[in-house]
Scaffold this active site. Structure first.
Site, short mmCIF file in Angstrom:
data_model
loop_
_atom_site.label_atom_id
_atom_site.label_comp_id
_atom_site.label_asym_id
_atom_site.label_seq_id
_atom_site.Cartn_x
_atom_site.Cartn_y
_atom_site.Cartn_z
N SER A 183 0.79 -1.23 0.00
CA SER A 183 0.00 0.00 0.00
C SER A 183 0.82 1.28 0.00
CB SER A 183 -0.95 0.00 1.19
OG SER A 183 -0.21 0.05 2.38
N HIS A 211 -5.83 -4.39 -1.85
CA HIS A 211 -5.58 -3.22 -2.71
C HIS A 211 -5.54 -3.59 -4.19
CE1 HIS A 211 -4.90 0.16 0.01
NE2 HIS A 211 -4.25 -0.67 0.82
N LYS A 242 -12.79 -1.52 0.05
CA LYS A 242 -11.96 -0.66 -0.81
C LYS A 242 -12.62 -0.52 -2.18
CE LYS A 242 -7.68 -0.96 1.77
NZ LYS A 242 -7.28 -2.06 2.64
C1 LIG Z 1 -7.25 -2.58 4.03
C2 LIG Z 1 -6.55 -3.85 4.18
C3 LIG Z 1 -7.00 -4.83 5.06
C4 LIG Z 1 -8.14 -4.59 6.01
O1 LIG Z 1 -9.36 -4.60 5.34
P1 LIG Z 1 -10.69 -4.29 6.17
O2 LIG Z 1 -11.75 -5.00 5.42
O3 LIG Z 1 -10.83 -2.80 6.19
O4 LIG Z 1 -10.48 -4.85 7.54
C5 LIG Z 1 -6.34 -6.04 5.09
N1 LIG Z 1 -5.28 -6.28 4.30
C6 LIG Z 1 -4.79 -5.35 3.46
C7 LIG Z 1 -3.61 -5.67 2.59
C8 LIG Z 1 -5.41 -4.10 3.37
O5 LIG Z 1 -4.93 -3.18 2.54
#
Ligand SMILES: *Cc1c(COP(=O)(O)O)cnc(C)c1O
Length: 396
Positions: A183, A211, A242
């Site tokens: 990220s 992502h 996301k």
């Molecule tokens: C955002 C993210 C998460 C967490 O996702 P949520 O559904 O908001 O708990 C887990 N792993 C990665 C790689 C992320 O970028």
């Protein structure tokens, strides 16, 4: 009793503030979108949401959620295995499997829970988990909850991964675990090479597509599409928070025996509530949309290419990216904060990141592109970056 503890908390909070690490929240008073209104009354363009496909305020998803709210109620008041499963949950699980070309799917309240609950039911002392050093916090926590022997390789370093795999031959089962897209840099994991090494050293593979799902690959099917490995990876995890609408919800999808075992033993699944019917219904509508059209992915990819090309042309140092994350490298922590603040005054909402979120002297502004951005939004951001970049001596 509380006074000692209170004093301790206040002094720690003071340390956090003095280190410049205290997190303040900016308050949005409009729906999440490319163009938002914040509580100061300012209208700004949002370049820091994970709203990659621009679906956070999508009319079709809102309609599907409203319909389910009317027809299926507000909440489930139960975990899945007691009385928390509607046909909508099963439907969503099967649509996720279809999207990724996997055998079955299990839903969680969040991907944090999916990652927190994936290792402990599947692996024990006799096994090995081999993890990329830049993996998400939820993977790190999930690994901590499991008794397997831990190995770690530096980000995307295949030589180190191979060494870990050689050492891990002593263990019964081995699993390589990686984020699909990291990220802070926006780089995609080298899944082709990881898969090759997994074959060579008899290891399983898990990719967290949070992502990358909806973003990476021509049709947004994630890193397995990009690397031509659809159906070959044993475990994928991901989020509905996301690209996929941005509400709430996570999932693990992959081999059917693995999913079956997780339904029996995964603690965040067994001991935490079902996602609300409206979220499941909107999720179904979202995956139907993905099956119907590739419009949003196409727009996201062309927006990202355009933004990166124009920013490079303007003289900015952009990390190579294969995702919708563009790291504008500044290398100076203070500069990253000043620049983000000045960009906000220009109506561009971005965030500057610095140590310890990124390595020392690697401070940057992370820009996240969305299919919700129109060309005039991108042009406005590029113009603001150029103006402020010149003002601060970042570019000539
Ligand atoms: C955002 C993210 C998460 C967490 O996702 P949520 O559904 O908001 O708990 C887990 N792993 C990665 C790689 C992320 O970028």
């Amino acid at each position: 009793m509380y006074s000692d503890f209170q004093q301790y908390l206040n002094s720690t909070l003071k340390e956090i503030t003095e280190a410049g690490l205290y997190k303040n929240e900016r308050i949005i008073v409009s729906p999440q979108s490319a163009a938002i209104k914040v509580s100061t009354g300012a209208d700004v363009l949002n370049f820091c949401a994970n709203n990659y496909l621009g679906l956070s305020d999508n009319a079709e998803l809102i309609e599907a959620a409203k319909k389910a709210l009317d027809e299926r109620g507000f909440g489930m008041s139960s975990v899945r295995f007691i009385c928390g499963t509607q046909d909508l949950h099963k439907e969503l699980e099967s649509k996720i499997a279809q999207f990724f070309g996997t055998e079955d799917t299990i839903l969680y309240a969040a991907c944090f829970d999916a990652n927190g609950g994936v290792f402990e039911p599947l692996f024990s002392e006799e096994d090995a988990i081999i993890s990329d050093a830049l993996n998400h916090a939820s993977i790190i926590d999930g690994v901590r909850l499991c008794k397997a022997k831990r190995y770690r390789y530096s980000n995307a370093n295949m030589q180190e991964l191979e060494e870990c795999l050689q050492q891990a031959q002593a263990q019964r089962f081995r699993i390589i675990v990686t984020d699909g897209v990291f990220s802070m840099d926006g780089n995609v994991c080298p899944l082709d090479k990881i898969y090759e090494l997994a074959q060579k050293y008899n290891a399983l593979v898990m990719v967290d597509e949070s992502h990358s799902a909806g973003v990476v690959g021509k049709t947004g099917r994630g890193t397995t599409e990009l690397h031509n490995l659809r159906g070959k990876i044993e475990i994928l995890t991901g989020t509905l928070g996301k690209a996929f609408g941005g509400a709430i919800g996570g999932f693990t999808t992959g081999k059917k025996e693995i999913i079956d075992m997780l339904r029996q033993r995964s603690r965040p699944y067994l001991f935490s509530n079902s996602i609300p019917p409206m979220v499941a219904a909107a999720g179904c509508a979202m995956f139907d949309m993905m099956e119907r059209t590739n419009e949003l992915q196409d727009k996201l990819h062309s927006n990202t290419d355009y933004f990166v090309a124009k920013m490079k042309e303007a003289g900015f140092d952009i990390k190579p990216t294969q995702s919708a994350i563009c790291a504008v490298m500044l290398y100076d922590a203070k500069l990253s904060q000043v620049m983000a603040e000045k960009l906000l005054q220009e109506g561009i909402y971005v965030v500057g990141f610095y140590y310890p979120v990124v390595p020392k002297d690697q401070a940057r502004i992370r820009v996240q592109i969305s299919a919700g951005h129109e060309k005039e939004h991108l042009d406005k951001a590029i113009a603001a970056f150029t103006k402020i970049g010149k003002e601060l001596g970042v570019i000539k």
